[in-house]
Motif scaffolding. Sequence first.
Motif, PDB file in Angstrom:
ATOM      1  N   TYR A  57       6.265  -6.030   4.003  1.00 57.19           N
ATOM      2  CA  TYR A  57       5.459  -6.067   5.224  1.00 57.19           C
ATOM      3  C   TYR A  57       4.339  -7.066   4.991  1.00 57.19           C
ATOM      4  CZ  TYR A  57       2.814  -4.068   9.169  1.00 57.19           C
ATOM      5  OH  TYR A  57       2.143  -3.894  10.358  1.00 57.19           O
ATOM      6  N   VAL A  60      -0.221  -3.764   3.196  1.00 54.44           N
ATOM      7  CA  VAL A  60       0.277  -2.635   2.415  1.00 54.44           C
ATOM      8  C   VAL A  60       0.945  -1.596   3.293  1.00 54.44           C
ATOM      9  CG1 VAL A  60      -1.316  -2.905   0.499  1.00 54.44           C
ATOM     10  CG2 VAL A  60      -1.987  -1.496   2.446  1.00 54.44           C
ATOM     11  N   ALA A  61       0.475  -1.453   4.528  1.00 60.30           N
ATOM     12  CA  ALA A  61       1.043  -0.465   5.441  1.00 60.30           C
ATOM     13  C   ALA A  61       0.535  -0.760   6.840  1.00 60.30           C
ATOM     14  CB  ALA A  61       0.626   0.949   5.030  1.00 60.30           C
ATOM     15  N   LEU A 128      -7.388   1.498   4.720  1.00 58.09           N
ATOM     16  CA  LEU A 128      -6.172   1.583   3.907  1.00 58.09           C
ATOM     17  C   LEU A 128      -6.470   1.721   2.415  1.00 58.09           C
ATOM     18  CD1 LEU A 128      -4.270  -1.236   5.810  1.00 58.09           C
ATOM     19  CD2 LEU A 128      -3.764   1.196   5.933  1.00 58.09           C
ATOM     20  N   ALA A 131      -3.936   2.731  -0.418  1.00 61.37           N
ATOM     21  CA  ALA A 131      -2.556   2.687   0.087  1.00 61.37           C
ATOM     22  C   ALA A 131      -1.692   2.010  -0.975  1.00 61.37           C
ATOM     23  CB  ALA A 131      -2.475   1.916   1.401  1.00 61.37           C
TER      24      ALA A 131
END
Length: 162
Positions: A57, A60-61, A128, A131
Amino acid sequence: MLSMICIAAMATSFGHGDDALSVVENRELNYHRDNLRKLYHDYFVTSGVDLIISPTYNGVAPLGINHGAAGAYYWGYTTLWNILDLPTVVLPTGLALDPKIDIQKTDPPAPRSIIEKIEADKYLPELLVDAPIAVQLTGRRYSDEEVVAVSKVIDDIVNNLS
């Protein structure tokens, strides 16, 4: 906040995926897909590439609905492997996001599309913290067992470092 119906509609129409195709158009797309698979296979073989390690991605999220976002809109890091029918495993690196370290040192490039803008605006490191950072490991077609085996070796190494 976008409703789940809106998100589903957007996901299925990404790249005109909801347009009806004739049989001829479908066959033509299958031809292009198969040709792309052959080109990648030939590159793997002639270059001696067995595995590719890549991001999963652009961060990271993706921020979730609980942060006022609706999840991931861009899946270009993973769909290529789906189209090519290549086995892929996502695995942790043992690293996590730290906003003190993971800072952008230069101005980001201007977004090329609304999707890029949405995704770039969702990168908020302070939301985040810790994460996990993951990568994906992709192998040659029909080498599923090898990809899983190598991912286990990498996972063992990561776990022994921490």
